[in-house]
Design an enzyme around this catalytic site. Structure first.
Site, PDB file in Angstrom:
ATOM      1  N   GLY A 106       0.262 -40.901 -36.209  1.00  0.00           N
ATOM      2  CA  GLY A 106       1.569 -40.485 -36.715  1.00  0.00           C
ATOM      3  C   GLY A 106       1.949 -41.292 -37.955  1.00  0.00           C
ATOM      4  O   GLY A 106       2.376 -40.728 -38.971  1.00  0.00           O
ATOM      5  N   SER A 107       1.751 -42.603 -37.881  1.00  0.00           N
ATOM      6  CA  SER A 107       2.102 -43.478 -39.008  1.00  0.00           C
ATOM      7  C   SER A 107       1.233 -43.167 -40.225  1.00  0.00           C
ATOM      8  O   SER A 107       1.708 -43.212 -41.364  1.00  0.00           O
ATOM      9  CB  SER A 107       1.870 -44.941 -38.635  1.00  0.00           C
ATOM     10  OG  SER A 107       2.480 -45.226 -37.412  1.00  0.00           O
ATOM     11  N   ASP A 152      -5.099 -47.186 -27.745  1.00  0.00           N
ATOM     12  CA  ASP A 152      -5.498 -45.949 -27.053  1.00  0.00           C
ATOM     13  C   ASP A 152      -6.892 -45.453 -27.419  1.00  0.00           C
ATOM     14  O   ASP A 152      -7.469 -44.645 -26.695  1.00  0.00           O
ATOM     15  CB  ASP A 152      -4.480 -44.831 -27.358  1.00  0.00           C
ATOM     16  CG  ASP A 152      -3.073 -45.197 -26.927  1.00  0.00           C
ATOM     17  OD1 ASP A 152      -2.929 -46.060 -26.048  1.00  0.00           O
ATOM     18  OD2 ASP A 152      -2.113 -44.616 -27.474  1.00  0.00           O
ATOM     19  N   GLY A 195      -2.709 -45.128 -22.593  1.00  0.00           N
ATOM     20  CA  GLY A 195      -3.622 -44.311 -23.392  1.00  0.00           C
ATOM     21  C   GLY A 195      -2.953 -43.069 -23.926  1.00  0.00           C
ATOM     22  O   GLY A 195      -3.570 -42.279 -24.623  1.00  0.00           O
ATOM     23  N   ARG A 196      -1.699 -42.889 -23.564  1.00  0.00           N
ATOM     24  CA  ARG A 196      -0.936 -41.696 -23.970  1.00  0.00           C
ATOM     25  C   ARG A 196      -1.707 -40.436 -23.573  1.00  0.00           C
ATOM     26  O   ARG A 196      -1.922 -40.234 -22.393  1.00  0.00           O
ATOM     27  CB  ARG A 196      -0.657 -41.731 -25.477  1.00  0.00           C
ATOM     28  CG  ARG A 196       0.665 -41.085 -25.826  1.00  0.00           C
ATOM     29  CD  ARG A 196       0.926 -41.152 -27.318  1.00  0.00           C
ATOM     30  NE  ARG A 196       1.307 -42.465 -27.761  1.00  0.00           N
ATOM     31  CZ  ARG A 196       2.569 -42.871 -27.895  1.00  0.00           C
ATOM     32  NH1 ARG A 196       3.559 -42.069 -27.611  1.00  0.00           N
ATOM     33  NH2 ARG A 196       2.840 -44.080 -28.305  1.00  0.00           N
ATOM     34  N   ARG A 278      -1.725 -48.741  -2.205  1.00  0.00           N
ATOM     35  CA  ARG A 278      -0.688 -49.267  -3.104  1.00  0.00           C
ATOM     36  C   ARG A 278      -0.905 -48.709  -4.505  1.00  0.00           C
ATOM     37  O   ARG A 278      -2.033 -48.393  -4.887  1.00  0.00           O
ATOM     38  CB  ARG A 278      -0.775 -50.807  -3.202  1.00  0.00           C
ATOM     39  CG  ARG A 278      -0.547 -51.535  -1.892  1.00  0.00           C
ATOM     40  CD  ARG A 278       0.927 -51.527  -1.515  1.00  0.00           C
ATOM     41  NE  ARG A 278       1.192 -52.333  -0.347  1.00  0.00           N
ATOM     42  CZ  ARG A 278       1.053 -51.940   0.917  1.00  0.00           C
ATOM     43  NH1 ARG A 278       0.616 -50.715   1.189  1.00  0.00           N
ATOM     44  NH2 ARG A 278       1.335 -52.750   1.926  1.00  0.00           N
TER      45      ARG A 278
HETATM   46  O1  F6P Z   1       0.100 -45.948 -28.197  1.00  0.00           O
HETATM   47  C1  F6P Z   1       0.109 -47.156 -27.498  1.00  0.00           C
HETATM   48  C2  F6P Z   1       0.897 -47.041 -26.225  1.00  0.00           C
HETATM   49  O2  F6P Z   1       0.847 -48.290 -25.577  1.00  0.00           O
HETATM   50  C3  F6P Z   1       0.460 -45.918 -25.289  1.00  0.00           C
HETATM   51  O3  F6P Z   1      -0.694 -46.247 -24.567  1.00  0.00           O
HETATM   52  C4  F6P Z   1       1.698 -45.739 -24.460  1.00  0.00           C
HETATM   53  O4  F6P Z   1       1.784 -44.426 -23.971  1.00  0.00           O
HETATM   54  C5  F6P Z   1       2.808 -46.000 -25.438  1.00  0.00           C
HETATM   55  O5  F6P Z   1       2.248 -46.747 -26.501  1.00  0.00           O
HETATM   56  C6  F6P Z   1       3.976 -46.756 -24.868  1.00  0.00           C
HETATM   57  O6  F6P Z   1       4.957 -46.797 -25.832  1.00  0.00           O
HETATM   58  P1  F6P Z   1       6.217 -47.772 -25.794  1.00  0.00           P
HETATM   59  O7  F6P Z   1       5.738 -49.141 -26.149  1.00  0.00           O
HETATM   60  O8  F6P Z   1       7.125 -47.197 -26.803  1.00  0.00           O
HETATM   61  O9  F6P Z   1       6.732 -47.761 -24.394  1.00  0.00           O
END
Ligand code: F6P
Length: 363
Positions: A106-107, A152, A195-196, A278
């Site tokens: 994105g950046s 990620d 990992g989004r 858990r």
């Molecule tokens: O893109 C890096 C990441 O750590 C992802 O793995 C995660 O989904 C997201 O950023 C979390 O974002 P934030 O720090 O805004 O909660």
């Protein structure tokens, strides 16, 4: 003397400081001036003291520091043209016409849009008497170079992004810790990793820790996943295994594109496999801390090449992103890498999982 600005943007990643250090020092080595832009695009839009000249010693100690020492932010203003207009004005005020961005896709896309708009932004600044024709004359072209900083490992055309191996190491250490308590109690653990929309961290963790079952978004399990998972786990238990580890990517889906949550998996293991289960969500510990040696090396080599790319690219060259492919530092067209990354998301949306896996393999 060329003036080169560096900023870090999006989620921080271990190794970003190594990149800033290499860029600052390489710029000085090539007799350019280096500027750090603080707090990502926010700093570019605010200007003034947020854009500071950097000397060789200003980045001393950066290599082993986690996070980003020059700060990062998700900036809304830069997404709109007035914000970018202000950013252009601030850059000209500092004499900067080359930007190296360390961030996620994105950046990097934002940076490429900025480059495409640049001549128009300058014309607008002149037309509105904010700057004179003389002011903008030396800054006709904007150079943009990208480095991918993200835990990620989700950008196409590069084998690794800055930060992904540190995160993988951190996750593996955490899973090892969970292992000991799981074995003691003969418990099952569902471990959710970041990992989004990308399953790389989950998949590699599974391989590196010998997990029993893995859920990743690119290869969603069939409708029979509950039975399939219980069968595998019961088989492992029958072979004498005292613990069960299931790794679930935060973006995990089923084939109908419904989210599979850690609690859903927990319910299945408790009720259908009869295991004391858990859930552990690792969260931001996966993103913090000291960068591993690989990320220090990668960020340094890529930072060096980024400065060379600034000096070598002509106005006709598409903005490059610095990648690593089969252990070689290489340049790829930034927007092609972003487009290929988006294709993975589209393939998942179209439920063409084979294509999604193929596109990830191609990385
Ligand atoms: O893109 C890096 C990441 O750590 C992802 O793995 C995660 O989904 C997201 O950023 C979390 O974002 P934030 O720090 O805004 O909660």
């Amino acid at each position: 003397k060329r003036r080169i600005g560096v900023l870090t943007s999006g989620g921080d990643a271990p190794g970003m400081n190594g990149a800033v250090r290499a860029i600052v020092r390489m710029a000085i080595h090539y007799e350019c001036e280096a500027f750090a832009i603080y707090e990502g695009y926010d700093g570019l839009v605010k200007g003034g003291d947020m854009i500071r000249p950097m000397a060789w010693e200003d980045v001393r100690g950066f290599l082993s520091e986690g996070g980003t020492l020059i700060g990062t932010a998700r900036c809304k203003e830069f997404m709109e043209r007035p914000g970018r207009l202000q950013a252009a004005k601030n850059m000209i005020a500092k004499g900067i016409d080359a930007l190296i961005i360390v961030g996620g896709d994105g950046s990097l896309t934002g940076a490429d849009i900025f480059r495409a708009e640049w001549p128009g932004l300058l014309e607008e600044l002149v037309a509105s008497n904010e700057l004179s024709e003389q002011d903008v004359q030396p800054f006709k072209h904007l150079n943009i170079v990208g480095l991918v900083g993200s835990i990620d490992n989700d950008l196409s055309m590069t084998d690794a992004t800055i930060g992904c191996y540190t995160s993988l190491t951190r996750i593996c250490e955490a899973v090892d810790s969970v292992d000991t308590t799981a074995t003691s109690h003969q418990r099952a653990f569902i471990i959710e990793v970041m990992g989004r929309h990308c399953g790389w961290l989950a998949l590699m963790t599974g391989v590196a820790t010998g997990a029993d079952f893995i859920f990743i978004p690119e290869n969603p399990p069939p409708a029979t996943w509950k039975e399939d998972m219980c069968d595998v786990i019961k088989k492992h238990r029958a072979m004498g295994k005292r613990k069960t580890i299931v790794i679930i990517a935060e973006g995990a889906l089923d084939q109908e594109l419904n989210k599979i949550s850690p609690n859903m998996v927990k319910d299945v293991l408790s009720t259908e496999a009869g295991l004391d289960t858990r859930v552990t969500t690792l969260g931001h510990v996966q993103r913090g801390g000291t960068p591993c040696s690989y990320d220090r090396m990668l960020s340094t080599l890529q930072g060096v090449d980024a400065v060379r790319a600034v000096l070598e690219c002509t106005p006709e060259t598409p903005s490059p992103v610095i990648c690593i492919v089969e252990n070689k530092i290489v340049r790829r067209p930034l927007m092609e890498a972003v487009a290929q990354t988006k294709e993975v998301a589209t393939a998942i949306k179209d439920r063409d999982f084979e294509k999604a896996m193929r596109l990830r393999d191609a990385e």
